[in-house]
Design a protein around this motif. Structure first.
Motif, PDB file in Angstrom:
ATOM      1  N   ASN A  20      26.820  25.891  25.441  1.00  0.00           N
ATOM      2  CA  ASN A  20      26.819  24.657  26.225  1.00  0.00           C
ATOM      3  C   ASN A  20      25.529  24.458  27.008  1.00  0.00           C
ATOM      4  OD1 ASN A  20      27.478  26.863  27.898  1.00  0.00           O
ATOM      5  ND2 ASN A  20      28.425  25.505  29.409  1.00  0.00           N
ATOM      6  N   ILE A  21      24.482  25.207  26.640  1.00  0.00           N
ATOM      7  CA  ILE A  21      23.194  25.078  27.297  1.00  0.00           C
ATOM      8  C   ILE A  21      22.161  24.671  26.257  1.00  0.00           C
ATOM      9  CG2 ILE A  21      21.383  26.232  28.631  1.00  0.00           C
ATOM     10  CD1 ILE A  21      23.554  28.153  29.634  1.00  0.00           C
ATOM     11  N   VAL A  22      21.456  23.570  26.521  1.00  0.00           N
ATOM     12  CA  VAL A  22      20.444  23.057  25.606  1.00  0.00           C
ATOM     13  C   VAL A  22      19.118  23.001  26.360  1.00  0.00           C
ATOM     14  CG1 VAL A  22      19.731  21.131  24.145  1.00  0.00           C
ATOM     15  CG2 VAL A  22      22.170  21.676  24.385  1.00  0.00           C
ATOM     16  N   ILE A  23      18.094  23.649  25.833  1.00  0.00           N
ATOM     17  CA  ILE A  23      16.802  23.706  26.509  1.00  0.00           C
ATOM     18  C   ILE A  23      15.706  23.317  25.527  1.00  0.00           C
ATOM     19  CG2 ILE A  23      15.149  25.164  27.750  1.00  0.00           C
ATOM     20  CD1 ILE A  23      17.510  26.810  28.725  1.00  0.00           C
ATOM     21  N   GLY A  24      14.829  22.424  25.937  1.00  0.00           N
ATOM     22  CA  GLY A  24      13.786  21.905  25.072  1.00  0.00           C
ATOM     23  C   GLY A  24      12.601  22.836  24.904  1.00  0.00           C
ATOM     24  N   ASP A  25      11.758  22.487  23.962  1.00  0.00           N
ATOM     25  CA  ASP A  25      10.566  23.278  23.660  1.00  0.00           C
ATOM     26  C   ASP A  25       9.633  23.377  24.872  1.00  0.00           C
ATOM     27  OD1 ASP A  25      11.438  23.503  21.054  1.00  0.00           O
ATOM     28  OD2 ASP A  25      10.307  21.752  20.373  1.00  0.00           O
ATOM     29  N   PHE A  50      35.137  25.166  30.091  1.00  0.00           N
ATOM     30  CA  PHE A  50      35.375  24.137  31.103  1.00  0.00           C
ATOM     31  C   PHE A  50      34.905  22.769  30.623  1.00  0.00           C
ATOM     32  CE2 PHE A  50      34.087  21.916  35.092  1.00  0.00           C
ATOM     33  CZ  PHE A  50      35.353  21.801  35.648  1.00  0.00           C
ATOM     34  N   GLY A  51      33.880  22.755  29.776  1.00  0.00           N
ATOM     35  CA  GLY A  51      33.465  21.497  29.155  1.00  0.00           C
ATOM     36  C   GLY A  51      32.188  20.878  29.659  1.00  0.00           C
ATOM     37  N   ASP A  52      31.566  21.451  30.683  1.00  0.00           N
ATOM     38  CA  ASP A  52      30.308  20.875  31.139  1.00  0.00           C
ATOM     39  C   ASP A  52      29.134  21.583  30.478  1.00  0.00           C
ATOM     40  OD1 ASP A  52      30.652  23.236  32.507  1.00  0.00           O
ATOM     41  OD2 ASP A  52      29.997  22.466  34.446  1.00  0.00           O
ATOM     42  N   ARG A  53      27.960  20.937  30.512  1.00  0.00           N
ATOM     43  CA  ARG A  53      26.768  21.478  29.869  1.00  0.00           C
ATOM     44  C   ARG A  53      25.590  21.471  30.830  1.00  0.00           C
ATOM     45  NH1 ARG A  53      25.674  17.638  25.008  1.00  0.00           N
ATOM     46  NH2 ARG A  53      26.101  16.142  26.691  1.00  0.00           N
ATOM     47  N   LEU A  54      24.620  22.302  30.534  1.00  0.00           N
ATOM     48  CA  LEU A  54      23.316  22.268  31.185  1.00  0.00           C
ATOM     49  C   LEU A  54      22.306  21.854  30.126  1.00  0.00           C
ATOM     50  CD1 LEU A  54      21.199  22.806  33.381  1.00  0.00           C
ATOM     51  CD2 LEU A  54      21.257  25.229  32.739  1.00  0.00           C
ATOM     52  N   ILE A  55      21.639  20.716  30.349  1.00  0.00           N
ATOM     53  CA  ILE A  55      20.668  20.190  29.398  1.00  0.00           C
ATOM     54  C   ILE A  55      19.322  20.076  30.113  1.00  0.00           C
ATOM     55  CG2 ILE A  55      20.072  18.258  27.891  1.00  0.00           C
ATOM     56  CD1 ILE A  55      23.095  17.585  27.840  1.00  0.00           C
ATOM     57  N   GLN A 102      42.418  22.457  37.526  1.00  0.00           N
ATOM     58  CA  GLN A 102      42.485  21.736  38.795  1.00  0.00           C
ATOM     59  C   GLN A 102      41.109  21.460  39.414  1.00  0.00           C
ATOM     60  OE1 GLN A 102      45.418  23.945  41.293  1.00  0.00           O
ATOM     61  NE2 GLN A 102      46.551  22.035  41.054  1.00  0.00           N
ATOM     62  N   LEU A 103      40.074  21.944  38.774  1.00  0.00           N
ATOM     63  CA  LEU A 103      38.745  21.783  39.375  1.00  0.00           C
ATOM     64  C   LEU A 103      38.205  20.380  39.144  1.00  0.00           C
ATOM     65  CD1 LEU A 103      37.042  25.168  38.430  1.00  0.00           C
ATOM     66  CD2 LEU A 103      38.409  24.585  40.440  1.00  0.00           C
ATOM     67  N   PRO A 104      37.481  19.834  40.109  1.00  0.00           N
ATOM     68  CA  PRO A 104      36.843  18.526  39.899  1.00  0.00           C
ATOM     69  C   PRO A 104      35.780  18.643  38.812  1.00  0.00           C
ATOM     70  CG  PRO A 104      36.046  19.546  41.911  1.00  0.00           C
ATOM     71  CD  PRO A 104      37.184  20.399  41.436  1.00  0.00           C
ATOM     72  N   PHE A 105      35.738  17.674  37.921  1.00  0.00           N
ATOM     73  CA  PHE A 105      34.761  17.697  36.826  1.00  0.00           C
ATOM     74  C   PHE A 105      33.616  16.763  37.180  1.00  0.00           C
ATOM     75  CE2 PHE A 105      32.930  16.626  32.727  1.00  0.00           C
ATOM     76  CZ  PHE A 105      32.871  17.865  32.113  1.00  0.00           C
ATOM     77  N   LYS A 106      32.454  17.331  37.455  1.00  0.00           N
ATOM     78  CA  LYS A 106      31.289  16.560  37.880  1.00  0.00           C
ATOM     79  C   LYS A 106      30.414  16.118  36.717  1.00  0.00           C
ATOM     80  CE  LYS A 106      32.094  17.355  42.318  1.00  0.00           C
ATOM     81  NZ  LYS A 106      32.364  16.302  43.322  1.00  0.00           N
ATOM     82  N   GLY A 107      30.654  16.658  35.517  1.00  0.00           N
ATOM     83  CA  GLY A 107      29.844  16.315  34.357  1.00  0.00           C
ATOM     84  C   GLY A 107      28.683  17.268  34.153  1.00  0.00           C
ATOM     85  N   ASP A 108      27.814  16.927  33.229  1.00  0.00           N
ATOM     86  CA  ASP A 108      26.690  17.780  32.856  1.00  0.00           C
ATOM     87  C   ASP A 108      25.582  17.756  33.901  1.00  0.00           C
ATOM     88  OD1 ASP A 108      28.043  18.164  30.460  1.00  0.00           O
ATOM     89  OD2 ASP A 108      26.906  16.595  29.416  1.00  0.00           O
ATOM     90  N   ILE A 109      24.871  18.873  34.015  1.00  0.00           N
ATOM     91  CA  ILE A 109      23.578  18.889  34.699  1.00  0.00           C
ATOM     92  C   ILE A 109      22.534  18.525  33.660  1.00  0.00           C
ATOM     93  CG2 ILE A 109      21.863  20.288  35.901  1.00  0.00           C
ATOM     94  CD1 ILE A 109      24.121  22.096  36.853  1.00  0.00           C
ATOM     95  N   VAL A 110      21.745  17.490  33.933  1.00  0.00           N
ATOM     96  CA  VAL A 110      20.740  17.028  32.973  1.00  0.00           C
ATOM     97  C   VAL A 110      19.384  16.979  33.661  1.00  0.00           C
ATOM     98  CG1 VAL A 110      20.024  15.200  31.400  1.00  0.00           C
ATOM     99  CG2 VAL A 110      22.472  15.661  31.738  1.00  0.00           C
ATOM    100  N   ILE A 111      18.459  17.778  33.160  1.00  0.00           N
ATOM    101  CA  ILE A 111      17.092  17.805  33.662  1.00  0.00           C
ATOM    102  C   ILE A 111      16.215  17.167  32.597  1.00  0.00           C
ATOM    103  CG2 ILE A 111      15.263  19.236  34.624  1.00  0.00           C
ATOM    104  CD1 ILE A 111      17.980  19.441  36.092  1.00  0.00           C
TER     105      ILE A 111
END
Length: 213
Positions: A20-25, A50-55, A102-111
């Motif tokens: 669930n982690i995507v990192i660019g070149d 959990f379903g969230d990602r780090l991009i 039960q946790l709040p879902f804030k969505g993906d972290i996108v950089i």
């Protein structure tokens, strides 16, 4: 893996493995201890189920000690108590709903691309940081940062835009970080030129070329 002889900077795409982690070149993390342990030490509470990602985009510079806090770090806040009884097992687990559900879902972290994140900064769940932005050292980023902005503090606040709106618009349209290696090499002197008026003019010319559309 290591783009310099000191082996303090590490190209993250070559070492991070979580699905669930995507990192660019060319995005790197700098740490004089063990930069290759970025996934274990700097991406906290990462549970892919959990379903969230780090991009994270291309050509980002991430300074030592930066932390990305994933969604499962949260506690529920809509009930009388925030205490996570369920995770401790036994009778508590039997009498409480599943913790992650039960946790709040804030969505993906996108950089975005070409983002510089200063030393010891903390990026919270669901935050989006736009292309070309700079995050000051020791910042806690709790909300989105627009492209080509400088933000800092705890909580991080917008300090200024890096460039005028015309140049920002041109850069976002051109997307130099997607250039082929040979073309990027030709553009390096311009991308590093402190004469922004000249850079803006040349970049606009490139944007108008048929091949750049």
């Amino acid at each position: 893996m290591f783009p310099n002889e000191y082996k303090t900077s590490c190209f993250l795409k070559n070492v991070v493995k979580a699905p669930n982690i995507v990192i660019g070149d060319y995005t790197y993390y700098d740490d004089d201890k063990k930069p290759t342990d970025f996934e274990r030490n700097n991406i906290l509470f990462n549970y892919p189920e959990f379903g969230d990602r780090l991009i994270i985009g291309k050509f980002c510079a991430i300074a030592s000690g930066t932390k990305f806090i994933m969604g499962p770090a949260n506690h529920r806040t809509g009930s009388v108590t925030t205490y996570p009884f369920h995770v401790f097992g036994g009778a508590w687990e039997e009498r409480t709903p599943a913790h992650l559900s039960q946790l709040p879902f804030k969505g993906d972290i996108v950089i975005g691309n070409d983002v510089w994140i200063g030393r010891e900064s903390v990026i919270l769940p669901g935050v989006h940081i736009g292309d070309g932005s700079v995050i000051g050292a020791y910042s806690v980023v709790t909300r989105d940062v627009p492209p080509y902005s400088v933000a800092g503090g705890n909580p991080a606040q917008l300090i200024k835009k890096r460039f005028n709106e015309d140049l920002i618009r041109t850069l976002l349209q051109l997307k130099w970080w997607d250039f082929e290696p040979e073309k990027l090499l030709d553009f390096l002197p311009l991308l590093c030129d402190l004469d922004l008026d000249k850079a803006e003019q040349r970049l606009r010319q490139e944007l108008l070329r048929p091949a750049a559309r």
